[in-house]
Design an enzyme around this catalytic site. Structure first.
Site, PDB file in Angstrom:
ATOM      1  N   TYR A  75       1.318  -1.091   0.297  1.00  0.00           N
ATOM      2  CA  TYR A  75       0.283  -0.169   0.119  1.00  0.00           C
ATOM      3  C   TYR A  75       1.368   1.444  -0.090  1.00  0.00           C
ATOM      4  CZ  TYR A  75      -4.130   2.898   0.751  1.00  0.00           C
ATOM      5  OH  TYR A  75      -4.779   4.088   1.061  1.00  0.00           O
ATOM      6  N   PHE A 127      -7.242  20.691 -24.923  1.00  0.00           N
ATOM      7  CA  PHE A 127      -8.570  19.287 -24.611  1.00  0.00           C
ATOM      8  C   PHE A 127      -9.340  19.389 -23.935  1.00  0.00           C
ATOM      9  CE2 PHE A 127      -7.687  15.266 -23.805  1.00  0.00           C
ATOM     10  CZ  PHE A 127      -7.890  14.918 -25.501  1.00  0.00           C
ATOM     11  N   ARG A 385     -13.483  14.768 -34.510  1.00  0.00           N
ATOM     12  CA  ARG A 385     -12.621  15.441 -33.138  1.00  0.00           C
ATOM     13  C   ARG A 385     -13.544  17.231 -33.519  1.00  0.00           C
ATOM     14  NH1 ARG A 385     -10.351  13.742 -28.606  1.00  0.00           N
ATOM     15  NH2 ARG A 385     -12.265  14.210 -28.356  1.00  0.00           N
TER      16      ARG A 385
END
Ligand code: PLI
Length: 462
Positions: A75, A127, A385
């Site tokens: 962890y 973006f 796009r």
């Protein structure tokens, strides 16, 4: 007569294969209708050649698969984290690293750490996820890319360059206190995978630092950018890709990384910075939104595969073949007279939907319609796009209307062969020859954020 020899071939042979299936026209009709004419909503098993994205779709090498077994799943303080941290320091040169589940996780930490309401973030074209995180933190993105970037037929070699005069105007207009950083992308995705030159990013760094403003790089496709610098920028032909990447990063103060692109892994990312205080802030936010700062959003094994992928991504023969394959497809389409963004980009070929479908107005989502038509023709999946991706103005709610209305054929790294590229080119040419039959779309469902992922459409005729 001397035989002209190829300058590149794939620097690997294939050890594992995954079957793909060509569906019938009737199956595709049904699938695209069920998907609301949005290629993001197709099931991948209904896709033949998947050029939706180059993100998370790379084939990992045998060394990366072997590295997975070395993952330390502790962890806290995982050995795999320190290996990743060391790779980032060695190859990109940044001091501090916070792993994240993917690029937008890093964007979230960065935006929350640095942006306050009313701030301005200048950058070389927006973006989608980057701008949204800037906006959610109270900022406003201002585009300072050179005008050539918005013109699909302009062949400027570095269409990712920043307009330095405009950048300084923006700094003077808003004041440096309102500009937490300048957001610079390598091989600008929305411009068609267009690179920024080293001379330009160096000048951006100098200008920004003169005003005490940071520069943060979007490094997702920094290796492809380095390849174009090696090819095109005077003085860099004898430099290694690794040296160019390191120099490019050196003009910036940190980066967000979607490791799903150039670094050749299927999941992962990181935020890397040089400033200890920014790191501490981001590491603290990471425990809320990602996970402990020594794994962020990643498993130990994923950090191992990423550390190996970063190193492999910088191999000269790898990047030459990777971009070479994109250029191969682009050149085939240029030769066939299909309108695409020029020069051909680093991660994909972008069809110019305005020129392809001049009879479909932008309000009827021509690029979305074209992506659906290409899928119907051959099962090749691409992505819009254009106006759908550009979303709405955060103040007025009006649709943003970008000059570039594109369909992206993004090529996954090390996945498809030249024959696949030929199939794609044949399908695009066939759709082009019947382009008058393609009609526009109407949006029937629009989600609040990043609408292109989940929006639904129906054809306006037929
Ligand atoms: O998809 P993420 O969250 O790992 O990364 C977000 C992201 C940030 N910057 C840039 C330039 C990207 O291209 C990007 C993700 N791009 C996707 C998913 C694409 O298909 O291009």
């Amino acid at each position: 007569m001397a035989i002209e020899k190829r300058t590149w071939a794939e620097p690997f042979k294939i050890k594992v294969v995954e079957p793909v299936r060509m569906s019938s026209q009737a199956e595709r009709q049904q699938a695209i209708r069920d998907a609301g004419y949005n290629t993001f909503l197709l099931r991948s098993e209904d896709v033949y050649i998947d050029l939706l994205t180059d993100s998370g779709t790379s084939a990992m090498s045998d060394r990366q698969w072997a590295a997975l077994m070395m993952g330390d799943e502790a962890y806290a303080g995982s050995r795999s984290f320190y290996r990743l941290e060391s790779a980032v320091q060695t190859f990109y040169g940044y001091k501090y690293v916070v792993p994240t589940h993917q690029g937008r996780g890093a964007e979230n930490l960065l935006s929350k750490s640095l942006i306050k309401p009313g701030d301005i973030v200048p950058g070389n074209m927006y973006f989608t996820t980057t701008r949204l995180h800037q906006e959610l933190a109270g900022g406003t993105f201002v585009d300072v890319i050179i005008p050539e970037a918005h013109d699909p037929v302009n062949t400027h070699p570095f269409k990712g360059d920043v307009d330095l005069v405009r950048l300084e105007q923006v700094i003077k207009t808003y004041g440096r206190e309102r500009i937490p950083y300048i957001s610079i992308a390598a091989t600008v995705n929305m411009a068609g995978g267009q690179p920024i030159s080293l001379a330009n990013i160096k000048a951006v760094g100098e200008l920004a630092h003169q005003y005490g403003i940071r520069v943060i790089l979007d490094a997702a496709r920094v290796v492809e950018n380095a390849y174009f610098i090696q090819e095109r920028e005077p003085g860099y032909q004898d430099c290694t890709i690794a040296a160019i990447v390191k120099e490019l990063c050196s003009y910036t103060d940190g980066c967000t990384m979607s490791a799903k692109k150039d670094p050749l892994v299927n999941i992962g990312g990181f935020l890397a910075v040089n400033d200890r205080a920014v790191y501490e802030d981001a590491a603290n936010l990471a425990v809320i939104y990602e996970g402990l700062h020594t794994y962020g959003g990643m498993a130990g094994r994923d950090m191992e595969a990423l550390a190996t992928g970063i190193e492999e991504s910088l191999h000269e023969d790898h990047i030459r073949a990777r971009v070479g394959q994109v250029l191969y497809l682009g050149q085939k389409l240029i030769d066939a007279g299909v309108p695409i963004v020029k020069p051909v980009g680093g991660h994909g070929v972008f069809l110019d939907a305005r020129a392809f479908l001049p009879h479909v107005p932008q309000e009827q989502y021509p690029a979305q319609a074209l992506a659906a038509a290409l899928y119907l023709d051959s099962g090749v999946r691409s992505m819009e796009r254009g106006i759908v991706s550009a979303g709405r103005n955060k103040e007025s709610g009006e649709e943003n209307k970008p000059r570039l209305e594109l369909v992206r054929l993004a090529i996954p790294r090390r996945v498809y062969t030249q024959a696949h590229m030929d199939v794609v080119a044949e399908s695009v040419e066939s759709v082009f020859s019947e382009r008058e039959s393609i009609c526009g779309l109407r949006m029937t469902y629009e989600p609040k954020y990043l609408r292109f992922f989940q929006a639904r459409f129906e054809p306006l005729a037929g």
